[in-house]
Design an enzyme around this catalytic site. Structure first.
Site, short mmCIF file in Angstrom:
data_model
loop_
_atom_site.label_atom_id
_atom_site.label_comp_id
_atom_site.label_asym_id
_atom_site.label_seq_id
_atom_site.Cartn_x
_atom_site.Cartn_y
_atom_site.Cartn_z
N LYS A 1 -13.99 0.68 -14.34
CA LYS A 1 -13.25 0.80 -15.61
C LYS A 1 -14.17 0.52 -16.79
O LYS A 1 -14.10 1.19 -17.83
CB LYS A 1 -12.06 -0.16 -15.60
CG LYS A 1 -11.02 0.19 -14.53
CD LYS A 1 -10.04 -0.96 -14.32
CE LYS A 1 -9.02 -0.64 -13.24
NZ LYS A 1 -8.28 -1.81 -12.77
N GLY B 1 -4.43 0.53 -16.58
CA GLY B 1 -3.08 1.03 -16.29
C GLY B 1 -2.31 1.48 -17.50
O GLY B 1 -2.63 2.48 -18.14
N GLY C 1 1.56 -9.15 -1.53
CA GLY C 1 1.34 -7.73 -1.85
C GLY C 1 0.59 -7.52 -3.16
O GLY C 1 0.47 -6.39 -3.63
P1 NDP Z 1 -1.36 5.56 -3.05
O1 NDP Z 1 -2.17 5.38 -1.83
O2 NDP Z 1 -0.12 4.77 -3.22
O3 NDP Z 1 -0.95 7.11 -3.18
C1 NDP Z 1 -1.79 8.16 -2.84
C2 NDP Z 1 -0.97 9.24 -2.16
O4 NDP Z 1 -1.78 10.38 -1.96
C3 NDP Z 1 -0.47 8.79 -0.79
O5 NDP Z 1 0.86 9.21 -0.59
C4 NDP Z 1 -1.45 9.48 0.14
O6 NDP Z 1 -0.93 9.73 1.42
C5 NDP Z 1 -1.68 10.78 -0.60
N1 NDP Z 1 -2.90 11.44 -0.20
C6 NDP Z 1 -4.10 10.88 0.06
N2 NDP Z 1 -5.00 11.83 0.36
C7 NDP Z 1 -4.36 13.00 0.30
C8 NDP Z 1 -4.75 14.36 0.53
N3 NDP Z 1 -6.00 14.69 0.88
N4 NDP Z 1 -3.83 15.33 0.39
C9 NDP Z 1 -2.56 15.01 0.03
N5 NDP Z 1 -2.12 13.75 -0.19
C10 NDP Z 1 -3.02 12.77 -0.06
O7 NDP Z 1 -2.35 5.36 -4.28
P2 NDP Z 1 -1.96 4.89 -5.76
O8 NDP Z 1 -0.80 5.66 -6.25
O9 NDP Z 1 -1.92 3.42 -5.80
O10 NDP Z 1 -3.29 5.31 -6.54
C11 NDP Z 1 -3.52 6.64 -6.94
C12 NDP Z 1 -4.68 6.65 -7.93
O11 NDP Z 1 -4.30 5.92 -9.09
C13 NDP Z 1 -5.96 6.00 -7.42
O12 NDP Z 1 -7.07 6.69 -7.94
C14 NDP Z 1 -5.90 4.59 -8.02
O13 NDP Z 1 -7.16 4.01 -8.20
C15 NDP Z 1 -5.26 4.91 -9.36
N6 NDP Z 1 -4.57 3.77 -9.96
C16 NDP Z 1 -3.63 3.09 -9.27
C17 NDP Z 1 -2.94 2.06 -9.86
C18 NDP Z 1 -1.88 1.32 -9.13
O14 NDP Z 1 -1.24 0.46 -9.73
N7 NDP Z 1 -1.60 1.62 -7.85
C19 NDP Z 1 -3.22 1.66 -11.25
C20 NDP Z 1 -4.19 2.49 -11.91
C21 NDP Z 1 -4.85 3.50 -11.28
P3 NDP Z 1 -1.27 8.62 2.59
O15 NDP Z 1 -0.58 7.37 2.15
O16 NDP Z 1 -0.72 9.23 3.83
O17 NDP Z 1 -2.76 8.48 2.61
N1 HSE Z 2 -6.49 -2.89 -8.17
C1 HSE Z 2 -6.33 -2.83 -9.59
C2 HSE Z 2 -6.07 -4.23 -10.13
C3 HSE Z 2 -5.18 -1.96 -10.02
O1 HSE Z 2 -5.95 -5.20 -9.39
O2 HSE Z 2 -6.01 -4.35 -11.35
C4 HSE Z 2 -5.56 -0.53 -10.12
O3 HSE Z 2 -6.39 -0.32 -11.20
#
Ligand code: NDP
Ligand code: HSE
Length: 436
Positions: free
Chosen positions: A205, A134, A187
């Site tokens: 990772k 992150g 959560g």
């Molecule tokens: P979320 O699910 O919160 O956000 C993804 C968003 O993209 C949602 O709003 C989703 O809509 C939308 N979406 C999905 N598919 C499509 C599509 N085909 N077209 C348009 N919009 C789409 O995910 P995160 O923000 O948590 O994660 C995003 C990325 O970051 C992932 O690869 C994750 O592994 C990475 N990541 C996340 C971290 C975290 O703390 N959350 C930390 C580090 C990396 P809907 O909800 O309707 O599906």
């Molecule tokens: N699911 C991951 C964690 C966060 O628990 O660290 C996204 O990389």
């Protein structure tokens, strides 16, 4: 100077954080980047919610593929996650000559070799600081800050969910299942926690860090992956008595025979700084031959910590946008023609110390039989404890720490010990690392 235009794919947790921080810190980010970074279009499945979030400051669409083909977009930021649609979108963006920023570790671990090859061919950048740990700038550290070093090994707590669960199991003496339920209620853990608790997210990772550290290709498929779901609270307690903490570590090590690439619960001495990383925090320990051990600590997830890394990439890409591709930092730290194909060692060839817990009949000669088998396999014992049996109890636990040995030796010894009539059930075996 003309703004650089960003097409944002996905405005969920990380996308929302990225949008908010870019807006809040726009003035400072512009001063650093040399020009404004403007989100010109956002694609998300929920168009109405996206309109509300962006407040009319940019175009909004439900069609992510229209963004990667949009002639006004200079950088595509992929924050939708997953491997299928995300892979298509990233490859199309690259084919259309767009730079890409992504936080998607699963995508890079599984398809990174293909994606980086395509990016090289098109002369575009693919930046991925947010994909590992992150908000911790570990990719920058490995690729640039430590570039003088021959990296010897990396050991990281790179999954916050599992570190939170292990911390709670230790603090409260609870079982894995109880803490997981609580983490889901709060959560911290996903409804389907498999990727986190089975070590898959950490292996994604780790594969990325290993490639950058050693100039190897991405080898996720060959990583050894063992999660924490079968970890017993008793082992956390016994480890504590022996002066150790149990952490889910991602370890990659260069040896004379090849590269170790493994994720598993690991005993580490309680006095190491990294052993004291608690809750959902992440930390990565990198050992370089010149610098020695260096430790990087911070939030490995969450909207704004992850946005911090996404935006750092956006600034880097903006600064290098007009530079010749050969003047940019290579995607995987080493020049593409200087990448090597190092062998990934199977887990049986890994060298480690071990923690063994066995349930035995409490009678004379049992310990002698066990130690004889270990000795026959060339395994030496460092420390041992025996739980004092309760009133009338005829069985007890023996816990042993061994010196370093090859994993296939400990496997052979375990088979022999489990066959002893005085040994009851399966032996618990965990790996131990001194991290020196
Ligand atoms: P979320 O699910 O919160 O956000 C993804 C968003 O993209 C949602 O709003 C989703 O809509 C939308 N979406 C999905 N598919 C499509 C599509 N085909 N077209 C348009 N919009 C789409 O995910 P995160 O923000 O948590 O994660 C995003 C990325 O970051 C992932 O690869 C994750 O592994 C990475 N990541 C996340 C971290 C975290 O703390 N959350 C930390 C580090 C990396 P809907 O909800 O309707 O599906
Ligand atoms: N699911 C991951 C964690 C966060 O628990 O660290 C996204 O990389």
């Amino acid at each position: 100077m003309k703004a650089i235009n960003v097409g944002l794919l996905g405005i969920g947790t990380v996308g929302g954080g990225t949008f908010a921080v870019l807006r809040r810190n726009a003035e400072e980010i512009t001063r650093r980047a040399g020009r404004p970074i403007h989100v010109s279009i956002v694609a998300d499945r929920d168009v109405e919610r996206t309109r509300q979030l962006t407040g009319g400051s940019c175009r909004v669409t439900g069609d992510a593929f229209s963004v990667v083909g949009d002639p006004d977009v200079d950088i595509v930021v992929e924050l939708i996650g997953g491997c299928d649609v995300a892979r298509e979108l990233v490859l199309q963006a690259i084919a259309n000559g767009k730079h890409v920023v992504t936080a998607n570790k699963a995508l890079l671990a599984r398809h990174g070799n293909e994606i980086f090859a395509a990016a090289r061919q098109q002369g575009v950048m693919v930046a991925f600081e947010a994909a590992v740990a992150g908000g911790i700038p570990i990719i920058k550290a490995l690729r640039e800050g430590l570039t003088a070093n021959r990296i010897e090994w990396i050991a990281g707590i790179i999954n916050g969910t599992t570190n939170f669960i292990l911390s709670e199991m230790r603090d409260k003496g609870l079982s894995f299942a109880d803490v997981l339920r609580e983490a889901q209620r709060l959560g911290y853990a996903e409804a389907d926690p498999t990727f986190d608790v089975e070590g898959i997210d950490a292996a994604h990772k780790l594969s990325i860090m290993s490639a950058i550290a050693f100039g190897n290709s991405m080898n996720f498929d060959q990583a050894y992956v063992e999660g924490i779901s079968r970890l017993d609270a008793a082992d956390i307690r016994y480890a504590e008595q022996l002066g150790y903490r149990i952490k889910l570590l991602g370890i990659t090590k260069r040896t004379a025979e090849g590269v170790e690439l493994r994720v598993h619960p690991t005993l580490i001495p309680a006095k190491r700084l990294i052993a004291n990383v608690e809750g959902a925090m992440n930390a990565v320990l990198v050992k370089g031959d010149a610098v020695g051990a260096t430790l990087y600590y911070g939030k490995g997830a969450g909207a704004e910590p992850t946005a911090s890394a996404v935006i750092a990439d956006l600034v880097d890409v903006t600064r290098m946008h007009t530079a010749d591709p050969e003047h940019r930092v290579p995607h995987l730290a080493f020049q593409p023609d200087a990448m090597v194909d190092l062998v990934i060692l199977p887990i049986s060839e890994v060298v480690s110390s071990y923690y063994l817990r066995m349930r035995v009949e409490d009678r004379p000669g049992v310990l002698a039989d066990v130690t004889r088998i270990l000795a026959d396999d060339g395994i030496s014992i460092v420390a041992m404890i025996q739980r004092e049996p309760g009133e009338g109890e005829e069985q007890t636990d023996i816990i042993m720490l061994t010196h370093k040995t090859r994993e296939r030796n400990i496997d052979a010894a375990i088979v022999g010990i489990e066959a002893l009539p005085a040994v009851k059930g399966r032996i618990v075996r965990l790996r131990v690392e001194d991290l020196l």
